[in-house]
Design a protein around this motif. Structure first.
Motif, PDB file in Angstrom:
ATOM      1  N   GLY A  54      -8.502 -71.660 -43.403  1.00  0.00           N
ATOM      2  CA  GLY A  54      -9.655 -72.862 -43.047  1.00  0.00           C
ATOM      3  C   GLY A  54      -9.170 -73.943 -42.747  1.00  0.00           C
ATOM      4  O   GLY A  54      -8.125 -74.234 -42.803  1.00  0.00           O
ATOM      5  N   LEU A  55      -9.988 -74.692 -42.122  1.00  0.00           N
ATOM      6  CA  LEU A  55      -9.487 -75.980 -41.414  1.00  0.00           C
ATOM      7  C   LEU A  55      -9.951 -76.914 -42.625  1.00  0.00           C
ATOM      8  O   LEU A  55     -10.805 -76.944 -43.321  1.00  0.00           O
ATOM      9  CB  LEU A  55     -10.508 -76.266 -40.230  1.00  0.00           C
ATOM     10  CG  LEU A  55     -10.035 -75.265 -38.844  1.00  0.00           C
ATOM     11  CD1 LEU A  55     -11.023 -75.678 -37.828  1.00  0.00           C
ATOM     12  CD2 LEU A  55      -8.889 -75.523 -38.354  1.00  0.00           C
ATOM     13  N   THR A  56      -9.146 -78.081 -42.166  1.00  0.00           N
ATOM     14  CA  THR A  56      -9.385 -79.386 -43.171  1.00  0.00           C
ATOM     15  C   THR A  56      -9.327 -80.559 -42.102  1.00  0.00           C
ATOM     16  O   THR A  56      -8.375 -80.678 -41.339  1.00  0.00           O
ATOM     17  CB  THR A  56      -8.691 -79.498 -44.513  1.00  0.00           C
ATOM     18  OG1 THR A  56      -9.034 -80.596 -45.156  1.00  0.00           O
ATOM     19  CG2 THR A  56      -6.977 -79.748 -44.094  1.00  0.00           C
ATOM     20  N   ALA A  57     -10.215 -81.671 -42.283  1.00  0.00           N
ATOM     21  CA  ALA A  57      -9.682 -82.853 -41.440  1.00  0.00           C
ATOM     22  C   ALA A  57     -10.612 -84.050 -42.259  1.00  0.00           C
ATOM     23  O   ALA A  57     -11.423 -83.848 -42.906  1.00  0.00           O
ATOM     24  CB  ALA A  57     -10.564 -82.523 -40.355  1.00  0.00           C
ATOM     25  N   GLY A  58     -10.127 -85.135 -41.840  1.00  0.00           N
ATOM     26  CA  GLY A  58     -10.658 -86.480 -42.446  1.00  0.00           C
ATOM     27  C   GLY A  58      -9.772 -87.561 -42.334  1.00  0.00           C
ATOM     28  O   GLY A  58      -8.902 -87.675 -41.129  1.00  0.00           O
ATOM     29  N   PHE A  59      -9.665 -88.387 -43.336  1.00  0.00           N
ATOM     30  CA  PHE A  59      -8.767 -89.608 -43.088  1.00  0.00           C
ATOM     31  C   PHE A  59      -8.403 -89.948 -44.715  1.00  0.00           C
ATOM     32  O   PHE A  59      -9.163 -89.807 -45.611  1.00  0.00           O
ATOM     33  CB  PHE A  59      -9.282 -90.747 -42.436  1.00  0.00           C
ATOM     34  CG  PHE A  59     -10.620 -91.340 -43.040  1.00  0.00           C
ATOM     35  CD1 PHE A  59     -10.398 -92.377 -43.959  1.00  0.00           C
ATOM     36  CD2 PHE A  59     -11.752 -90.925 -42.947  1.00  0.00           C
ATOM     37  CE1 PHE A  59     -11.392 -93.067 -44.761  1.00  0.00           C
ATOM     38  CE2 PHE A  59     -12.954 -91.488 -43.715  1.00  0.00           C
ATOM     39  CZ  PHE A  59     -12.600 -92.502 -44.502  1.00  0.00           C
ATOM     40  N   GLU A  60      -7.195 -90.935 -44.799  1.00  0.00           N
ATOM     41  CA  GLU A  60      -6.715 -91.291 -45.958  1.00  0.00           C
ATOM     42  C   GLU A  60      -6.193 -92.991 -45.669  1.00  0.00           C
ATOM     43  O   GLU A  60      -5.677 -93.054 -44.339  1.00  0.00           O
ATOM     44  CB  GLU A  60      -5.653 -90.657 -46.426  1.00  0.00           C
ATOM     45  CG  GLU A  60      -5.994 -89.270 -47.065  1.00  0.00           C
ATOM     46  CD  GLU A  60      -4.872 -88.411 -47.793  1.00  0.00           C
ATOM     47  OE1 GLU A  60      -5.071 -87.827 -48.874  1.00  0.00           O
ATOM     48  OE2 GLU A  60      -3.746 -88.920 -47.472  1.00  0.00           O
ATOM     49  N   ALA A  61      -6.600 -93.639 -46.725  1.00  0.00           N
ATOM     50  CA  ALA A  61      -6.082 -94.972 -46.699  1.00  0.00           C
ATOM     51  C   ALA A  61      -4.999 -95.267 -47.777  1.00  0.00           C
ATOM     52  O   ALA A  61      -5.178 -94.698 -48.711  1.00  0.00           O
ATOM     53  CB  ALA A  61      -7.290 -96.159 -46.661  1.00  0.00           C
TER      54      ALA A  61
END
Length: 215
Positions: A54-61
């Motif tokens: 499966g796909l995963t996407a986003g952001f981290e700080a």
């Protein structure tokens, strides 16, 4: 004594070279990648369980607490679940358990050498999608067979009992070159996926590529 002083100097130089963040610096990292997801525990015959891609996407700080240590927090959309194979009475079918989550990873990150970090933390998550999709072969009436297999799998993995909240412990490592970050993690499921069911916990390997920049 000279040898000890030389070793100490080398250690200091190594630690200085491995400095990755400025103290107090905040960086942002948009990221995208894939999950290899499954569910712990056994499934009854004639079912068998496989990993689902499966796909995963986003952001981290990330916030730099020290030159070699930082805290990260992020929001990731993750397609998880598992793939279930069924073969019985002339029916062969593959069902994807499509369980999608909004993951919120919060990790401590320690840089061993420049660019290479190990990490561990916690990950609360919220289920936003629960769907079964079945492909059937080896039968005259695929529609009837598909419904039969879906009903059988739903008895083992009842989608209406998928819990909204999920919790896991992510551990992993990452390597940074220039502004690009390769990240590999294993998310250890803590909470059960289903209400009132012994069917297991999420078990997910995550591989991502991110682009890191200072704010």
């Amino acid at each position: 004594m000279k040898k000890i002083m030389m070793i100490a100097a080398l250690l200091v130089a190594t630690l200085s070279a491995s400095a990755q963040n400025e103290v107090g610096q905040v960086t942002l990292k948009p990221t995208v990648g894939m999950n290899l997801a499954s569910i712990t525990g056994n499934v009854p015959s004639p079912f068998s369980k496989k990993m689902k891609v499966g796909l995963t996407a986003g952001f981290e700080a990330e916030y730099g607490l020290a030159e070699n240590f930082g805290i990260t927090a992020g929001v990731m959309y993750a397609m998880e679940g598992a793939k279930i194979k069924y073969s019985h009475d002339g029916i062969s079918a593959t069902t994807n358990l499509n369980f999608d989550y909004i993951n919120i990873p919060i990790l401590a990150q320690f840089y061993l050498v420049k660019g290479l970090a190990i990490k561990a933390g916690i990950q609360p998550a919220f289920n936003v999608r629960k769907k079964l999709s079945t492909d059937v072969s080896g039968t005259i009436d695929d529609g009837v067979a598909s419904k039969y297999v879906n009903d059988a799998i739903n008895n083992v993995f009842p989608k209406d009992k998928v819990q909204t909240f999920n919790f896991s412990i992510p551990v992993g490592l990452s390597y940074e070159y220039e502004c690009f970050v390769l990240d590999a993690r294993y998310n250890i499921g803590v909470t059960k996926i289903m209400k009132d069911s012994d069917q297991g916990r999420n078990s997910t390997f995550t591989f991502t590529l991110g682009y890191k920049f200072a704010l």
